[in-house]
Each structure stands twice: as C-alpha cells, then as structure tokens.
Design a protein around this motif. Sequence first.
Motif: not given
Length: 452
Positions: A13-16, A81-92, A241-250
């Motif tokens: 239901h959150e899909q733009p 919606p397509s996923p937003l990932y945190r690149a934790r292993r790349w950050e490390q 970008g619309e999805e990314a904004l919502l996912q970044l908040a999550k």
Amino acid sequence: MSDDQVMYTLEPHEQPTRWYNIVADLPTPPPPPLHPGTHQPVGPDDLAPLFPPELIAQEVTAERYVDIPEPVLDVYRQYRPSPLYRARRWEQKLGTSARIYYKYEGVSPAGSHKVNTAVPQVYYNKLNGITRLTTETGAGQWGTALSYASALFGVTCEVWQVGASYDTKPQRRTLIEVFGGKVHRSPSRLTESGKAFAEEHPGSLGIAISEAVEVAAQDPEAKYALGSVLNHVLLHQTVIGEEALLQLAKAGESGADLVLGCAGGGSNFAGLAFPFLREKLAGNQSPRILAVEPSSCPTLTRGEYRYDFGDTAGLTPLMKMHTLGHDFVPSTIHAGGLRYHGMAPLVSHTVHEGLIEATALHQSECFEAGVEFARTQGIVPAPESSHALAQARREALAATEAGTSPVIVVGLSGHGLLELGAYESFLSGRLEDDPLSDEALSEALANVPVVG
C-alpha cells in the motif's frame, strides 16, 4: 531497529501511485524543444507521428504529479517497490564513516530500471491501436525492457542496436529476442540513415535513433519509443526516488547528504534524483546531487549547453541540452548505455541552473569499484552503474578523511551478469581508458546548429 539491518522495503500500500514532474517546481522553466525547420517551439501535432497523445501530454505537462494507470501499476507490482540496501560490508571494506545506501533496480523482470518507462510507453501505444514499436538500444537494457513490455501487451518490437554493442554483447541480443524483439545491427542497410555509414561502422545511439525514427515515421501503424532523454521518460522513472525517500526514512535517516547516479541519457539518474531535488527545493532536505558520466563521453562536464538534434540524421526536434554534437561517435567503452552525445534536457537544465553537479570518470576506476562492490555486496553491477559506485567510493573515503558521516544514496540501475566480457577485459588488464581529446570534441561540435 537492529543495527545490522541491510534491506529496507515498503508495504504494497506504500507503493507510489503517481509519477513526479520536476518541471512544476523548477525556479526557471526549461527551454522548449524547437522545430528543426522553423526554430519555433514544437506543438503536439509535430510529435504526433512518433508518440501517442498521452505521452505527448506528459512530455509538455506542468502538473506536479501524474497518476499511474492501473494496468501499469499491475505490472509494477511484479517487482516494485524495489529494495533499498545499506552497503554495510562495502562500508567495512572501505573503512568509511559514511553510511552508503543503494537503490537496486536489477530486480525488475528485464533486469534494469528501463522497465519503469517501457511498460507505460507500450500501454499508451496499445491504447491507441498501435501494433508496432521501433526503438534503439546501446548496451541492450532498453531493448530488453521494451521487448518484454511489448510482449505483455501484444505489440511488435523492432530494435536497432548500436553496432559496437551488437558485436560484443551477443547475449544481450539473444535476451531481446527471447522477449520477442527483432534486433538489427546499427547502422543497418534498412534505412537511409543507416546507409549513410559504412556497414562495419561501430555505430552510436544517435545513428540508431535516426534509424528507428525513420522507420516509425513511414508506417502509420508504428510509433517510436525512446528509453531516455525525453521528459515523459524521466517522469516515469521517478518511482525510483519516491520509493527511496520512504525507504530512507524507514532506515532511520532524516534525508540524504549526497545522491549519486550514472548519467548517459539521464533517465536513471533523474528517476532517483528528481524527488530528492524536490525536497531540496522545498527546504526539507539539503543533499548534494551528483551525476557521474564517462570521461570518454563527457556530455555534462565538457559538452556545450545549446540546441542540438537528439539523433545523428537530424530527424528529431532541436532540444536545449548539454551536447557533444549530434555527429559525435564515442569510443567503444564497455558502458554502452552511457555512449550518447546529448543529455536529457531536464537534467541539462538543472545542471545549468546549478541545482545538480556533474563529474566524469575513467572506466578503469569504475570497473575497479564494480569488482570491489561485487566482492562485498554480492551483486555484479552493470558497467554504467559502476560509475556511480566509483564516485561513491571517492566520497566515502573523503568523508573518512574529513571525519564526517554523510548519508550517501547510490542508484544501482541494473546487474552486470550479461556484461562479464567487459569484466574479463578489466581483470585481464586489457581494458583501456579513452578520454575524449580536445580536438575530437571541437570537431564534433562544429556541426551543431546555430539557433538565434
């Protein structure tokens, strides 16, 4: 929330349900496309031979939002919606204090962001009784997406693929054919535009566009579909970008400090960036927004901002954009989707107005970042997206040096599983950088039309 969460999704239901139009919020309106003969602004009648009325309306609308038709949403639900990932292993691996997120469009049925606009384009054409679509493709992502969408709606799809990519990426050609598309090497012997060049010519997106436009204009049952550059294409991509904004908040972030994307024609980049630019213009966030292009085809960083044709033969309207000249034939870099002489007028306008920045990188650095990303995140990025990753790495390391912890959002527009030949060239040391020389740039710009 767990500190080690890596994937952020949205509920159905959150899909733009609307596309976002940046034109409504720009401080200054973008210059209109011009008729190549009269140099007067083009009207709907000028575009009617190529596009259905709904797409023409979206091309010129000043409305802030455009509703997504239910049949299009129905296809979107297969992968959005397509996923937003945190690149934790790349950050490390980088040892960075930056927080890097990537918006992954490789989950679409055809493997890239291009499906986001292919589906509505085919839908609107089908609605108007069109049975045949023609198009161009560089690396093959757009040809694949349009063939897939055409199969869904029972439309014939004919693709002119840039010669250099056609020769070196046979799997891409096969994938287009699996989805039902018919592929021609460009330049071909099927059009007057193609016959102007030698058969063994490596081709360019400008030449391939000319061929596809020429064929569509001669067939009353055919229309032309473009995978980037035009306003309606960028509009369709803003679901990213619309999805990314919502996912970044999550993910617990108040916004992005830096938004990065690769830029060839501009649709993938704009799709991620424009919703963030809206928030910036509204004063809700203050991200830097940065387009990354190849040094061998540096449209935004070294091209001139002026009216030029979108194709080589001069069959299209004149568009105010950053251009290297419609005669420009870039070197055969492996990021085939970034080999276009021009840039989307809306992206060009925002760069010209200082709202967005641009930079250019050599392909060897980009493949190095792509390999490092694959070895930490498990995704082989498309060569195009590796440009954004390389700049993200630069920014992340600079942040560590400066003692800051920015939130970096990167657009990952597709996977590179059909680009392993390019990676093999890099890993074996055969990949060479080929920056554009001043002489070649001057020569390419010499024939750009003069518009008073």
